[in-house]
Scaffold this motif. Structure first.
Motif, PDB file in Angstrom:
ATOM      1  N   LYS A 488       0.838  -1.193   0.000  1.00 53.43           N
ATOM      2  CA  LYS A 488       0.000   0.000   0.000  1.00 53.43           C
ATOM      3  C   LYS A 488       0.876   1.246   0.000  1.00 53.43           C
ATOM      4  O   LYS A 488       1.880   1.320   0.705  1.00 53.43           O
ATOM      5  N   ARG A 489       0.480   2.247  -0.792  1.00 54.64           N
ATOM      6  CA  ARG A 489       1.230   3.493  -0.816  1.00 54.64           C
ATOM      7  C   ARG A 489       1.069   4.239   0.504  1.00 54.64           C
ATOM      8  O   ARG A 489      -0.056   4.366   1.005  1.00 54.64           O
ATOM      9  N   PRO A 490       2.154   4.728   1.074  1.00 53.32           N
ATOM     10  CA  PRO A 490       1.996   5.634   2.206  1.00 53.32           C
ATOM     11  C   PRO A 490       1.417   6.955   1.715  1.00 53.32           C
ATOM     12  O   PRO A 490       1.650   7.361   0.577  1.00 53.32           O
ATOM     13  N   ARG A 491       0.641   7.602   2.556  1.00 53.50           N
ATOM     14  CA  ARG A 491       0.152   8.920   2.165  1.00 53.50           C
ATOM     15  C   ARG A 491       1.335   9.888   2.119  1.00 53.50           C
ATOM     16  O   ARG A 491       2.149   9.937   3.032  1.00 53.50           O
ATOM     17  N   THR A 492       1.422  10.642   1.055  1.00 53.16           N
ATOM     18  CA  THR A 492       2.556  11.530   0.876  1.00 53.16           C
ATOM     19  C   THR A 492       2.155  12.983   1.081  1.00 53.16           C
ATOM     20  O   THR A 492       0.995  13.361   0.879  1.00 53.16           O
ATOM     21  N   THR A 493       3.132  13.799   1.483  1.00 53.47           N
ATOM     22  CA  THR A 493       2.905  15.241   1.576  1.00 53.47           C
ATOM     23  C   THR A 493       3.202  15.948   0.256  1.00 53.47           C
ATOM     24  O   THR A 493       2.922  17.145   0.125  1.00 53.47           O
ATOM     25  N   LEU A 494       3.783  15.240  -0.708  1.00 53.58           N
ATOM     26  CA  LEU A 494       4.176  15.874  -1.973  1.00 53.58           C
ATOM     27  C   LEU A 494       2.927  16.270  -2.745  1.00 53.58           C
ATOM     28  O   LEU A 494       2.089  15.429  -3.083  1.00 53.58           O
ATOM     29  N   THR A 495       2.799  17.552  -3.087  1.00 56.09           N
ATOM     30  CA  THR A 495       1.492  18.042  -3.521  1.00 56.09           C
ATOM     31  C   THR A 495       1.593  19.234  -4.455  1.00 56.09           C
ATOM     32  O   THR A 495       1.224  20.356  -4.099  1.00 56.09           O
ATOM     33  N   PRO A 496       2.106  19.032  -5.680  1.00 61.17           N
ATOM     34  CA  PRO A 496       2.107  20.112  -6.670  1.00 61.17           C
ATOM     35  C   PRO A 496       0.682  20.463  -7.092  1.00 61.17           C
ATOM     36  O   PRO A 496      -0.259  19.701  -6.864  1.00 61.17           O
ATOM     37  N   THR A 497       0.557  21.628  -7.726  1.00 57.58           N
ATOM     38  CA  THR A 497      -0.770  22.164  -8.054  1.00 57.58           C
ATOM     39  C   THR A 497      -0.815  22.646  -9.490  1.00 57.58           C
ATOM     40  O   THR A 497       0.146  23.238  -9.987  1.00 57.58           O
ATOM     41  N   LEU A 498      -1.947  22.418 -10.125  1.00 55.24           N
ATOM     42  CA  LEU A 498      -2.229  22.953 -11.452  1.00 55.24           C
ATOM     43  C   LEU A 498      -3.537  23.729 -11.384  1.00 55.24           C
ATOM     44  O   LEU A 498      -4.500  23.284 -10.742  1.00 55.24           O
ATOM     45  N   VAL A 499      -3.574  24.888 -12.033  1.00 52.22           N
ATOM     46  CA  VAL A 499      -4.769  25.730 -12.056  1.00 52.22           C
ATOM     47  C   VAL A 499      -5.236  25.888 -13.494  1.00 52.22           C
ATOM     48  O   VAL A 499      -4.430  26.179 -14.394  1.00 52.22           O
ATOM     49  N   LEU A 500      -6.542  25.682 -13.724  1.00 52.29           N
ATOM     50  CA  LEU A 500      -7.132  25.844 -15.050  1.00 52.29           C
ATOM     51  C   LEU A 500      -8.211  26.917 -14.994  1.00 52.29           C
ATOM     52  O   LEU A 500      -8.894  27.084 -13.978  1.00 52.29           O
ATOM     53  N   LYS A 501      -8.368  27.620 -16.100  1.00 52.39           N
ATOM     54  CA  LYS A 501      -9.412  28.644 -16.231  1.00 52.39           C
ATOM     55  C   LYS A 501     -10.023  28.511 -17.612  1.00 52.39           C
ATOM     56  O   LYS A 501      -9.303  28.491 -18.620  1.00 52.39           O
ATOM     57  N   ASP A 502     -11.339  28.378 -17.673  1.00 53.40           N
ATOM     58  CA  ASP A 502     -12.045  28.237 -18.956  1.00 53.40           C
ATOM     59  C   ASP A 502     -11.472  27.089 -19.780  1.00 53.40           C
ATOM     60  O   ASP A 502     -11.312  27.190 -20.994  1.00 53.40           O
ATOM     61  N   GLY A 503     -11.171  25.976 -19.110  1.00 50.69           N
ATOM     62  CA  GLY A 503     -10.720  24.783 -19.808  1.00 50.69           C
ATOM     63  C   GLY A 503      -9.292  24.820 -20.289  1.00 50.69           C
ATOM     64  O   GLY A 503      -8.905  23.982 -21.116  1.00 50.69           O
ATOM     65  N   GLN A 504      -8.473  25.732 -19.795  1.00 48.44           N
ATOM     66  CA  GLN A 504      -7.067  25.831 -20.194  1.00 48.44           C
ATOM     67  C   GLN A 504      -6.198  25.960 -18.944  1.00 48.44           C
ATOM     68  O   GLN A 504      -6.552  26.688 -18.003  1.00 48.44           O
ATOM     69  N   ALA A 505      -5.075  25.279 -18.936  1.00 45.28           N
ATOM     70  CA  ALA A 505      -4.145  25.405 -17.811  1.00 45.28           C
ATOM     71  C   ALA A 505      -3.525  26.796 -17.818  1.00 45.28           C
ATOM     72  O   ALA A 505      -3.053  27.270 -18.861  1.00 45.28           O
ATOM     73  N   VAL A 506      -3.529  27.440 -16.666  1.00 44.51           N
ATOM     74  CA  VAL A 506      -2.992  28.802 -16.581  1.00 44.51           C
ATOM     75  C   VAL A 506      -1.849  28.929 -15.579  1.00 44.51           C
ATOM     76  O   VAL A 506      -1.056  29.867 -15.667  1.00 44.51           O
ATOM     77  N   THR A 507      -1.735  28.002 -14.630  1.00 42.47           N
ATOM     78  CA  THR A 507      -0.678  28.091 -13.626  1.00 42.47           C
ATOM     79  C   THR A 507      -0.244  26.702 -13.187  1.00 42.47           C
ATOM     80  O   THR A 507      -1.079  25.821 -12.972  1.00 42.47           O
ATOM     81  N   ALA A 508       1.070  26.533 -13.047  1.00 40.58           N
ATOM     82  CA  ALA A 508       1.650  25.368 -12.384  1.00 40.58           C
ATOM     83  C   ALA A 508       2.494  25.891 -11.240  1.00 40.58           C
ATOM     84  O   ALA A 508       3.334  26.776 -11.438  1.00 40.58           O
ATOM     85  N   LEU A 509       2.258  25.378 -10.051  1.00 40.43           N
ATOM     86  CA  LEU A 509       3.014  25.863  -8.897  1.00 40.43           C
ATOM     87  C   LEU A 509       3.220  24.751  -7.892  1.00 40.43           C
ATOM     88  O   LEU A 509       2.570  23.701  -7.948  1.00 40.43           O
ATOM     89  N   GLY A 510       4.105  25.007  -6.963  1.00 32.76           N
ATOM     90  CA  GLY A 510       4.339  24.057  -5.891  1.00 32.76           C
ATOM     91  C   GLY A 510       5.381  24.589  -4.935  1.00 32.76           C
ATOM     92  O   GLY A 510       5.958  25.655  -5.150  1.00 32.76           O
ATOM     93  N   SER A 511       5.612  23.825  -3.879  1.00 30.72           N
ATOM     94  CA  SER A 511       6.558  24.243  -2.856  1.00 30.72           C
ATOM     95  C   SER A 511       7.071  23.034  -2.110  1.00 30.72           C
ATOM     96  O   SER A 511       6.321  22.088  -1.871  1.00 30.72           O
ATOM     97  N   PRO A 512       8.337  23.043  -1.711  1.00 30.60           N
ATOM     98  CA  PRO A 512       8.777  22.112  -0.676  1.00 30.60           C
ATOM     99  C   PRO A 512       8.098  22.447   0.641  1.00 30.60           C
ATOM    100  O   PRO A 512       7.385  23.444   0.758  1.00 30.60           O
ATOM    101  N   GLY A 513       8.305  21.597   1.657  1.00 31.14           N
ATOM    102  CA  GLY A 513       7.841  21.982   2.975  1.00 31.14           C
ATOM    103  C   GLY A 513       6.977  21.005   3.725  1.00 31.14           C
ATOM    104  O   GLY A 513       6.290  21.406   4.669  1.00 31.14           O
TER     105      GLY A 513
END
Length: 623
Positions: A488-513
């Motif tokens: 079983k996979r351990p639950r991870t804290t690694l959590t990048p983010t993608l943001v879409l607006k009107d059906g198009q990707a507009v931002t990719a972001l993330g952070s260590p921590g």
């Protein structure tokens, strides 16, 4: 919008252009990724090249023996966010009974018993195979050069080695040989090599080149097979059979087998999404902590814009309280739903009706309680709430090794006899890594590699890297949603983010921590989506986070009502937070947050990038 960004100095400009943008936690990874774009590669070629460089230049924050998570869209399907799953499972023999029989009450924070099956390398190769365009030798050339010929070592790497020097010298001689040759620490800026990892890369490339296949994809798969079934797998298993010191202060052998390594393959999964203020936010499933950010956003959706301003006491309070509720649900319900065959009630947890019940719990005073919600048909798990790990326990568990444990984020609580209630110092002792890339065609990727830190477990001398320690995020408690379970996979804290607006990707972001990743990313989202900040303004603005929940890493303590803030938040705001009942720890002016981001305007084609200036290490590049 009812609040606007302050007219304040930013550390750097938000980069703008139309060709391609890269941002990461190390300037060499950013430069190499941008070089791939300049030579005709796409965002996926660039991200993979940069990721393998991060293994070399940030070895205290990630390594080939670790894991990763990514979110991305392709230019051909810009409205379909996908997750790159590079989180390996627990070995089949990693059972609660076995760890209890070894005298453990927590999964150690360092040593082979903390290791999940390494997933990062296979995941990056899957991304390259399925969505990249370059051949494997071209992509790995940057990392191979730095491993073989050397790179200037960071002061933070030297500080990490120094903090575990005694552990290396006394218990982990293979790590001492790699990082303290002849018993001497390197100095910041010294050119250091990793000849064993360079040889490993060359052997993977040789296996790729000699495979009886003629396609680019076939060559990449040949390297993946050599990793899973060849010399890498054999070296991992053979080395792990020798007992070695763990953070428990006792010696244990690993339990990983050739079948464990052979049986894992990275995969592409559907993203989990919610809509906030007209923007679609894409994250992993509940095997990661990403849905906790989505839950927080569904709670905050019901507040006015003015109540979501992170520069005011009201905004900070509202945000902290919503985060506590969402993260309590993370602890109570999140885990890998595939094994055993139960389900995480994610649809219910992300629903508007459920968010309304959670929102109603937020009052003018800070909560000091652990408050998971009630989900029909499910019993919430209540973890042991340790407010401190006692002196006696630390002695029993081997305090001399404690510097090697955990995902290095905010330093553990510093308590003394004079101040038994002292909170975390807020001092940063490292992070993990992150990289974002967008190209001129509209391919966009955000990825967070981690684990396999040089301080995670002893270096495997034949390979030049060590295993990770992600299993410390599991509990040795049957019935917990994140209980240690073989396969079983351990639950991870690694959590990048993608943001879409009107059906198009507009931002990719993330952070260590670690536990702070999504808390800091939430501030970026609120400041850009609601407040109209530019990417660099949002990254540079004062950060804060809650510590009022059980930590994901050994020794898994919590601080009821705890909030860590940058002093730049202001005396008036901080004073009001304390009046509301928050137990505030000041972290300094520039101590929290490690965000980077790239953006794209689908209508104009304008690309942007920004990176964190804290620590003078992360950089963006583009044109």
């Amino acid at each position: 919008m009812t609040y606007t960004p302050p007219n304040v100095f930013t550390t750097r400009p938000t980069l703008q252009g139309t060709f391609g943008m890269t941002a990461s936690t190390h300037w060499l990874a950013t430069a190499c990724s941008q070089a791939v774009l300049e030579r005709g590669g796409n965002a996926f070629d660039a991200a993979v090249a940069g990721a393998f460089v991060l293994h070399i230049v940030e070895p205290h924050l990630n390594g080939p023996g670790g894991d990763m998570t990514g979110v991305f869209v392709t230019a051909s399907e810009p409205d379909v966010p996908r997750v790159l799953m590079g989180q390996g499972p627990a070995p089949q023999a990693a059972t609660i009974d076995h760890y209890r029989s070894e005298g453990l009450d927590l999964v150690p924070g360092s040593g082979a018993l903390a290791a999940a099956v390494p997933g990062a390398v296979d995941a990056w190769l899957v991304l390259l195979r399925d969505f990249g365009t370059w051949e494997l030798p071209e992509v790995l050339a940057f990392a191979l050069g730095y491993a073989r010929d050397g790179h200037p070592i960071l002061g933070r790497v030297v500080a990490t080695i120094s903090s575990v020097a005694a552990l290396f010298a006394e218990h982990w001689p293979t790590s001492a040989a790699q990082w303290m040759p002849n018993g001497h620490l390197p100095a910041a800026g010294d050119l250091v090599t990793n000849e064993a990892w360079a040889r490993s890369l060359e052997r993977l490339l040789a296996a790729s080149a000699t495979a009886a296949v003629a396609t680019r994809e076939g060559h990449i798969d040949a390297a993946r097979r050599e990793w899973r079934d060849g010399f890498v797998a054999r070296a991992i298993v053979d080395f792990g059979q020798t007992p070695h010191r763990h953070s428990s202060g006792t010696d244990h052998a690993g339990v990983m087998t050739l079948a464990d390594l052979s049986g894992f393959e990275a995969s592409i999964e559907d993203a989990t999404t919610v809509v906030f203020r007209g923007h679609t936010i894409a994250k992993t499933g509940a095997w990661g902590q990403g849905p906790a950010l989505l839950q927080t956003l569904t709670i905050l959706e019901g507040f006015s814009d003015a109540e979501l301003d992170p520069s005011t006491a009201l905004g900070v309070h509202t945000i902290l309280e919503a985060q506590k509720l969402a993260i309590a649900d993370r602890e109570a319900y999140y885990g890998d739903a595939g094994v055993p065959l139960d389900t995480v009630p994610l649809g219910y947890l992300l629903s508007a009706d459920y968010a309304a019940t959670r929102r109603a719990l937020i009052t003018e005073a800070a909560s000091h309680e652990f408050r998971p919600g009630v989900v029909p048909g499910h019993t919430p798990y209540y973890p042991v709430l340790r407010t401190e790990y006692t002196t006696e326990a630390l002695t029993k568990q081997g305090a001399e090794a404690s510097a090697a444990v955990g995902e290095p984020t905010v330093a553990a609580p510093a308590r003394t006899e004079a101040e038994p209630e002292a909170l975390s110092t807020g001092e940063m002792r490292g992070d993990t890594c992150h990289i974002d890339v967008v190209d001129r065609w509209g391919n966009m990727v955000s990825a967070t590699p981690s684990g396999g830190w040089l301080q995670s477990s002893p270096t495997i001398p034949e390979l030049g890297f060590c295993l990770g320690s992600r299993l410390q995020m599991t509990w040795l408690e049957p019935g917990a949603p994140s209980a240690l379970t073989g396969g079983k996979r351990p639950r991870t804290t690694l959590t990048p983010t993608l943001v879409l607006k009107d059906g198009q990707a507009v931002t990719a972001l993330g952070s260590p921590g670690g536990d702070q990743q999504d808390q800091w990313q939430l501030l970026y989202l609120l400041r850009t989506i609601v407040g109209g900040y530019t990417p660099q303004q949002a990254i540079d603005a004062p950060a804060f986070h809650s510590t009022s929940f059980p930590g994901s890493f050994w020794p898994r303590t919590w601080e009821p009502g705890g909030a860590v803030v940058e002093d730049r938040l202001g005396e008036t705001v901080i004073a009001e937070l304390e009046v509301r009942g928050h137990r505030v720890t000041r972290a300094g002016d520039w101590a929290l947050g490690r965000i980077s981001a790239v953006t794209r305007d689908p209508q104009s084609g304008l690309l942007q990038a920004a990176a964190n200036a804290r620590g003078a290490q992360g950089y963006a590049a583009g044109r």
